[in-house]
Design a protein around this motif. Sequence first.
Motif, PDB file in Angstrom:
ATOM      1  N   ALA A  14       0.841  -1.207   0.000  1.00  0.00           N
ATOM      2  CA  ALA A  14       0.000   0.000   0.000  1.00  0.00           C
ATOM      3  C   ALA A  14       0.870   1.250   0.000  1.00  0.00           C
ATOM      4  O   ALA A  14       1.897   1.303   0.678  1.00  0.00           O
ATOM      5  N   THR A  15       0.423   2.260  -0.758  1.00  0.00           N
ATOM      6  CA  THR A  15       1.152   3.529  -0.786  1.00  0.00           C
ATOM      7  C   THR A  15       0.353   4.666  -0.164  1.00  0.00           C
ATOM      8  O   THR A  15       0.908   5.713   0.117  1.00  0.00           O
ATOM      9  N   THR A  16      -0.957   4.453   0.015  1.00  0.00           N
ATOM     10  CA  THR A  16      -1.781   5.476   0.665  1.00  0.00           C
ATOM     11  C   THR A  16      -2.406   4.887   1.923  1.00  0.00           C
ATOM     12  O   THR A  16      -2.490   3.663   2.088  1.00  0.00           O
ATOM     13  N   LEU A  17      -2.882   5.760   2.786  1.00  0.00           N
ATOM     14  CA  LEU A  17      -3.527   5.304   4.014  1.00  0.00           C
ATOM     15  C   LEU A  17      -4.797   4.516   3.706  1.00  0.00           C
ATOM     16  O   LEU A  17      -5.064   3.489   4.341  1.00  0.00           O
ATOM     17  N   ALA A  18      -5.566   4.935   2.722  1.00  0.00           N
ATOM     18  CA  ALA A  18      -6.786   4.206   2.355  1.00  0.00           C
ATOM     19  C   ALA A  18      -6.450   2.796   1.862  1.00  0.00           C
ATOM     20  O   ALA A  18      -7.135   1.832   2.221  1.00  0.00           O
ATOM     21  N   ASP A  29     -16.741   4.016   8.671  1.00  0.00           N
ATOM     22  CA  ASP A  29     -16.552   5.457   8.774  1.00  0.00           C
ATOM     23  C   ASP A  29     -16.166   5.885  10.186  1.00  0.00           C
ATOM     24  O   ASP A  29     -15.838   7.033  10.428  1.00  0.00           O
ATOM     25  N   TRP A  30     -16.223   4.976  11.114  1.00  0.00           N
ATOM     26  CA  TRP A  30     -16.019   5.301  12.516  1.00  0.00           C
ATOM     27  C   TRP A  30     -14.561   5.180  12.950  1.00  0.00           C
ATOM     28  O   TRP A  30     -14.242   5.377  14.109  1.00  0.00           O
ATOM     29  N   LEU A  31     -13.654   4.846  12.037  1.00  0.00           N
ATOM     30  CA  LEU A  31     -12.242   4.706  12.379  1.00  0.00           C
ATOM     31  C   LEU A  31     -11.589   6.068  12.559  1.00  0.00           C
ATOM     32  O   LEU A  31     -11.920   7.035  11.874  1.00  0.00           O
ATOM     33  N   ALA A  32     -10.635   6.124  13.463  1.00  0.00           N
ATOM     34  CA  ALA A  32      -9.773   7.295  13.606  1.00  0.00           C
ATOM     35  C   ALA A  32      -8.370   6.853  13.219  1.00  0.00           C
ATOM     36  O   ALA A  32      -7.931   5.758  13.597  1.00  0.00           O
ATOM     37  N   THR A  33      -7.673   7.678  12.450  1.00  0.00           N
ATOM     38  CA  THR A  33      -6.335   7.312  11.998  1.00  0.00           C
ATOM     39  C   THR A  33      -5.344   8.436  12.278  1.00  0.00           C
ATOM     40  O   THR A  33      -5.673   9.615  12.183  1.00  0.00           O
ATOM     41  N   ALA A  34      -4.124   8.014  12.611  1.00  0.00           N
ATOM     42  CA  ALA A  34      -3.030   8.964  12.818  1.00  0.00           C
ATOM     43  C   ALA A  34      -1.772   8.371  12.199  1.00  0.00           C
ATOM     44  O   ALA A  34      -1.543   7.160  12.275  1.00  0.00           O
ATOM     45  N   VAL A  35      -0.978   9.227  11.586  1.00  0.00           N
ATOM     46  CA  VAL A  35       0.304   8.820  11.031  1.00  0.00           C
ATOM     47  C   VAL A  35       1.372   9.685  11.678  1.00  0.00           C
ATOM     48  O   VAL A  35       1.295  10.920  11.642  1.00  0.00           O
ATOM     49  N   ASN A  36       2.329   9.028  12.313  1.00  0.00           N
ATOM     50  CA  ASN A  36       3.406   9.726  13.023  1.00  0.00           C
ATOM     51  C   ASN A  36       2.834  10.764  13.997  1.00  0.00           C
ATOM     52  O   ASN A  36       3.302  11.897  14.067  1.00  0.00           O
ATOM     53  N   VAL A  40      -5.183  12.007  10.716  1.00  0.00           N
ATOM     54  CA  VAL A  40      -5.496  12.057   9.289  1.00  0.00           C
ATOM     55  C   VAL A  40      -6.999  11.849   9.155  1.00  0.00           C
ATOM     56  O   VAL A  40      -7.519  10.795   9.497  1.00  0.00           O
ATOM     57  N   HIS A  41      -7.691  12.855   8.676  1.00  0.00           N
ATOM     58  CA  HIS A  41      -9.140  12.800   8.538  1.00  0.00           C
ATOM     59  C   HIS A  41      -9.536  11.840   7.423  1.00  0.00           C
ATOM     60  O   HIS A  41      -8.793  11.634   6.463  1.00  0.00           O
ATOM     61  N   LYS A  42     -10.717  11.287   7.538  1.00  0.00           N
ATOM     62  CA  LYS A  42     -11.234  10.317   6.574  1.00  0.00           C
ATOM     63  C   LYS A  42     -11.151  10.850   5.143  1.00  0.00           C
ATOM     64  O   LYS A  42     -10.762  10.133   4.225  1.00  0.00           O
ATOM     65  N   ALA A  43     -11.506  12.095   4.938  1.00  0.00           N
ATOM     66  CA  ALA A  43     -11.520  12.681   3.596  1.00  0.00           C
ATOM     67  C   ALA A  43     -10.129  12.746   2.966  1.00  0.00           C
ATOM     68  O   ALA A  43     -10.003  12.821   1.746  1.00  0.00           O
ATOM     69  N   SER A  44      -9.085  12.671   3.772  1.00  0.00           N
ATOM     70  CA  SER A  44      -7.713  12.788   3.268  1.00  0.00           C
ATOM     71  C   SER A  44      -7.011  11.453   3.081  1.00  0.00           C
ATOM     72  O   SER A  44      -5.906  11.405   2.542  1.00  0.00           O
ATOM     73  N   ASP A  52       8.094   4.692   3.971  1.00  0.00           N
ATOM     74  CA  ASP A  52       8.725   3.597   4.692  1.00  0.00           C
ATOM     75  C   ASP A  52       9.076   4.055   6.111  1.00  0.00           C
ATOM     76  O   ASP A  52       9.634   5.130   6.299  1.00  0.00           O
ATOM     77  N   GLY A  53       8.690   3.252   7.098  1.00  0.00           N
ATOM     78  CA  GLY A  53       8.988   3.563   8.491  1.00  0.00           C
ATOM     79  C   GLY A  53       7.921   4.365   9.206  1.00  0.00           C
ATOM     80  O   GLY A  53       8.061   4.637  10.404  1.00  0.00           O
ATOM     81  N   ASP A  54       6.849   4.766   8.517  1.00  0.00           N
ATOM     82  CA  ASP A  54       5.774   5.522   9.170  1.00  0.00           C
ATOM     83  C   ASP A  54       5.160   4.696  10.304  1.00  0.00           C
ATOM     84  O   ASP A  54       5.107   3.469  10.242  1.00  0.00           O
ATOM     85  N   ARG A  55       4.682   5.411  11.316  1.00  0.00           N
ATOM     86  CA  ARG A  55       3.969   4.799  12.438  1.00  0.00           C
ATOM     87  C   ARG A  55       2.502   5.175  12.321  1.00  0.00           C
ATOM     88  O   ARG A  55       2.148   6.351  12.389  1.00  0.00           O
ATOM     89  N   ILE A  56       1.652   4.175  12.147  1.00  0.00           N
ATOM     90  CA  ILE A  56       0.228   4.395  11.957  1.00  0.00           C
ATOM     91  C   ILE A  56      -0.533   3.854  13.154  1.00  0.00           C
ATOM     92  O   ILE A  56      -0.259   2.742  13.616  1.00  0.00           O
ATOM     93  N   GLU A  57      -1.476   4.646  13.644  1.00  0.00           N
ATOM     94  CA  GLU A  57      -2.388   4.198  14.689  1.00  0.00           C
ATOM     95  C   GLU A  57      -3.784   4.179  14.089  1.00  0.00           C
ATOM     96  O   GLU A  57      -4.219   5.158  13.473  1.00  0.00           O
ATOM     97  N   ILE A  58      -4.487   3.058  14.263  1.00  0.00           N
ATOM     98  CA  ILE A  58      -5.852   2.916  13.794  1.00  0.00           C
ATOM     99  C   ILE A  58      -6.701   2.613  15.012  1.00  0.00           C
ATOM    100  O   ILE A  58      -6.490   1.603  15.688  1.00  0.00           O
TER     101      ILE A  58
END
Length: 65
Positions: A14-18, A29-36, A40-44, A52-58
């Motif tokens: 994957a190259t995008t958060l989606a 639609d109820w997920l919350a996401t953060a990168v580093n 990151v809002h749903k629309a984005s 590479d190396g990003d830290r994602i919280e879902i």
Amino acid sequence: MKLMVNGKQHEVAATTLAELLAALDYEGDWLATAVNNDLVHKASRAEFQLNDGDRIEILSPMQGG
């Protein structure tokens, strides 16, 4: 690409958060996401490029008491 997702390392194409959410079977639609640590809002998510190396919280809401 190697990413840290919710504290666990993943190797993904994957190259995008989606795309990442779809690859890891996160839906809704109820997920919350953060990168580093940045929200990151749903629309984005479709345009948000991962690196590479990003830290994602879902985060998802939990029921219970």
